[in-house]
Design an enzyme around this catalytic site. Structure first.
Site, mmCIF file in Angstrom:
data_model
loop_
_atom_site.group_PDB
_atom_site.id
_atom_site.type_symbol
_atom_site.label_atom_id
_atom_site.label_comp_id
_atom_site.label_asym_id
_atom_site.label_seq_id
_atom_site.Cartn_x
_atom_site.Cartn_y
_atom_site.Cartn_z
ATOM 1 N N SER A 21 43.248 39.446 38.948
ATOM 2 C CA SER A 21 41.586 39.917 39.145
ATOM 3 C C SER A 21 41.919 40.845 38.242
ATOM 4 C CB SER A 21 41.954 39.981 40.388
ATOM 5 O OG SER A 21 40.317 41.123 41.104
ATOM 6 N N LYS A 45 36.927 38.725 39.959
ATOM 7 C CA LYS A 45 36.766 40.324 40.047
ATOM 8 C C LYS A 45 37.161 41.208 41.364
ATOM 9 C CE LYS A 45 35.361 44.608 37.454
ATOM 10 N NZ LYS A 45 36.424 45.489 38.550
ATOM 11 N N LEU A 73 36.363 49.474 40.815
ATOM 12 C CA LEU A 73 35.950 48.033 41.659
ATOM 13 C C LEU A 73 34.527 48.079 40.344
ATOM 14 C CD1 LEU A 73 37.573 48.295 45.203
ATOM 15 C CD2 LEU A 73 37.448 46.888 42.794
ATOM 16 N N CYS A 131 42.764 50.394 48.497
ATOM 17 C CA CYS A 131 41.108 50.561 48.817
ATOM 18 C C CYS A 131 41.028 51.498 49.367
ATOM 19 C CB CYS A 131 40.014 49.329 49.015
ATOM 20 S SG CYS A 131 40.394 48.347 48.070
#
Lengths: 305, 246
Positions: A21, A45, A73, A131
């Site tokens: 990714s 992604k 991101l 995250c």
């Protein structure tokens, strides 16, 4: 003939090589270069609920045998991905797709996974827990076993697809996080995400990357990733996707011997867009040389005897 | 884009730390001036994106200034060295779009490199390019003879006044209000100053950025525009006047 087939939580892959990714977009750029159907899978992604424009420039720096990135991101958001990228993926890749999902709250992770339930090509959800949790002072979900387990449970409740939690290496004991995810019902794990690092420009005396820090990837992190896959293999029973600095067929074999059932190739794609193709093409000859008939037999092979 | 091997044929220092490097190889992937080549260097992880100055069927010319470890390695390479190159990257300048305008090509420093390819294309179409080139000082000036030999109208500015007008390329453009369109390449402050000139209806601006891949996959070089984020490597490096945000 070497059998390259592997299985990830019941999902059959024709070989263990998966572009990681963040290095493969949604496949468009690479589909211009080679037939993506040679790949075992690809991990798209990192996708969040809302579109994200990402971090300011510069986002990239170099290091010995690797690079740093702070893309932030950047992605068009889950709805746009389902509307615009999924139909295109259907044209360029016919194997099982791994959907990498980001989130800034437990609800966001669950909602993103729910939206993918009816997307046929997506066979595995890869949940990026590197995250920050906006409801917990910005601490990364993946740095706390309790938070990692909570995301796992929420996502598992929201989907019938296999869930692989993608672990951050920026922790004291990655095996502890891995166990927490397994106990919470994860079907598999993917590790490692990038290692937090930085560079400073000695002329301007300022960090090279606008975000100050970035994630280190490339060959430089391979031994670190390998050791973590080793530790996690000893700690859990669920399958592991090994990721971090893999640049050759030999690296992929090494990663599988440490405990990986399949292997993601990341930064190597950016240096050489044909990296995955080359690794896949070189794999049969390497396996023959090593006397391997079924590549899946390699998984964890260095732990026994 | 094509991944191919280029061999360094000649390497000539044309200004302090600045080299004209001619490579032989397959240039069929180059479709427009202003595109770039992303060059792999031994011992360096990231490729180095370098603007293509001009090309023929079997050769490609780059102007490279040694500004960091990668470009130092590259410019100190021996003739005969083979390089792994991703070639023909980016959108490039559009010569088609300038037909109804009075264009000026404006380059700062090595911005002169890709504009030379534009000038060549314009000459092939029977146009006489007007070119404004700016340098810090006289000894940094490159390609003045080459532009002149091509039949361009060349204006020069140096910051210290040692060659041509004392000042910047913006001073040259301002002194010629007939120019209403620009194709430019140079440092960011120069691009910004040109962008603010009211006489310009439109224009093409070549940007640079630190890149991860150079072919649109990693989002490492995305910049904000009025039409959303654009990848300098794939959607650029040429951005158009009306979409640029600073």
């Amino acid at each position: 003939m070497v059998n390259l087939n592997v299985s990830l939580a019941g999902v059959a892959l024709k070989n263990p090589i998966i572009p990681a990714s963040g290095t493969f977009g949604y496949g468009r750029e690479y589909a211009e270069l080679y037939d993506l159907d040679i790949l075992g899978s690809f991990s798209w992604k990192g996708t969040t609920a809302a579109p994200r424009s990402g971090n300011p420039q510069p986002r990239i720096a170099e290091t010995y045998a690797g690079m740093l990135n702070a893309v932030g991101l950047q992605n068009p958001g889950i709805d746009a991905v389902i509307a615009e990228e999924v139909p295109n993926i259907a044209k360029i890749f016919h194997g099982p797709v791994i959907a990498n999902i980001g989130g800034f709250s437990i609800e966001e992770y669950a909602e993103n996974c729910r939206k993918l339930e009816s997307v046929e090509q997506v066979k595995i959800l890869e949940v990026n827990i590197s995250c920050p949790n906006v409801h917990a002072g910005g601490k990364n979900f993946g740095c706390d076993p309790k938070a990692a387990a909570e995301v796992t449970r929420a996502v598992k409740a929201a989907t019938s697809k296999p869930v692989f939690m993608k672990l951050t290496p920026n922790v004291t004991d990655i095996a502890e996080i891995a166990r927490a995810c397994e106990e919470a019902g994860a079907d598999g794990l993917c590790l490692i995400n990038t290692l937090l690092g930085m560079r400073i420009d000695i002329k301007t005396r300022r960090p090279v990357i606008a975000n100050r820090t970035g994630g280190v990837s490339g060959g430089a992190v391979f031994p670190v990733a390998l050791r973590m896959v080793w530790d996690v293999y000893e700690a859990v029973k669920i399958p592991i996707i090994g990721c971090g600095g893999v640049s050759s067929a030999a690296d992929a074999v090494e990663m599988m011997l440490a405990g990986a059932a399949a292997v993601e190739v990341g930064a190597a794609n950016l240096k050489d867009p044909y990296a995955c193709k080359n690794i896949i093409e070189q794999m049969p000859a390497l396996c023959e040389k090593l006397g391997i008939e079924n590549i899946s037999d390699l998984t964890g092979g260095a732990h026994h005897g | 884009m094509q991944k191919t091997i280029f061999t360094l044929k000649t390497n000539r220092e044309i200004a302090p730390d600045t080299y004209e490097m001619v490579f032989s190889g397959d240039t069929s992937s180059i479709t427009a001036p202003g595109q770039f080549a992303n060059i792999e260097l031994p011992g360096r992880f990231l490729r180095r994106p370098i603007s293509i100055s001009h090309w023929t069927e079997g050769s490609m010319t780059l102007l490279v200034k040694a500004v960091g470890v990668g470009t130092e390695d590259l410019t100190h390479s021996d003739e005969g060295t083979a390089f792994d190159v991703l070639c023909g990257l980016g959108n490039g300048f559009s010569v088609d779009l300038i037909a109804d305008n009075t264009p000026i090509l404006a380059g700062g420093g090595l911005g002169a490199a890709p504009l030379y390819g534009v000038a060549k294309k314009m000459r092939e179409r029977g146009m006489t390019p007007a070119v404004a080139l700016g340098f810090r000082t006289k000894e940094d000036a490159v390609y003045l003879d080459e532009y002149a030999a091509l039949g361009c109208k060349v204006y020069v500015a140096t910051e210290d006044g040692t060659l041509g007008t004392r000042g910047f390329v913006t001073d040259i453009i301002r002194a010629h209000p007939e120019f209403d369109y620009v194709l430019c390449c140079g440092p960011l402050p120069m691009l910004k100053a040109i962008h603010s000139l009211e006489q310009l209806k439109d224009g093409q601006f070549s940007f640079e950025a630190r890149m991860g891949c150079g072919f649109g996959a990693c989002m490492g070089c995305t910049v904000p525009t009025k039409n959303g984020g654009k990848r300098v490597c794939k959607d650029g490096p040429i951005l158009y006047k009306e979409e640029i945000v600073w």
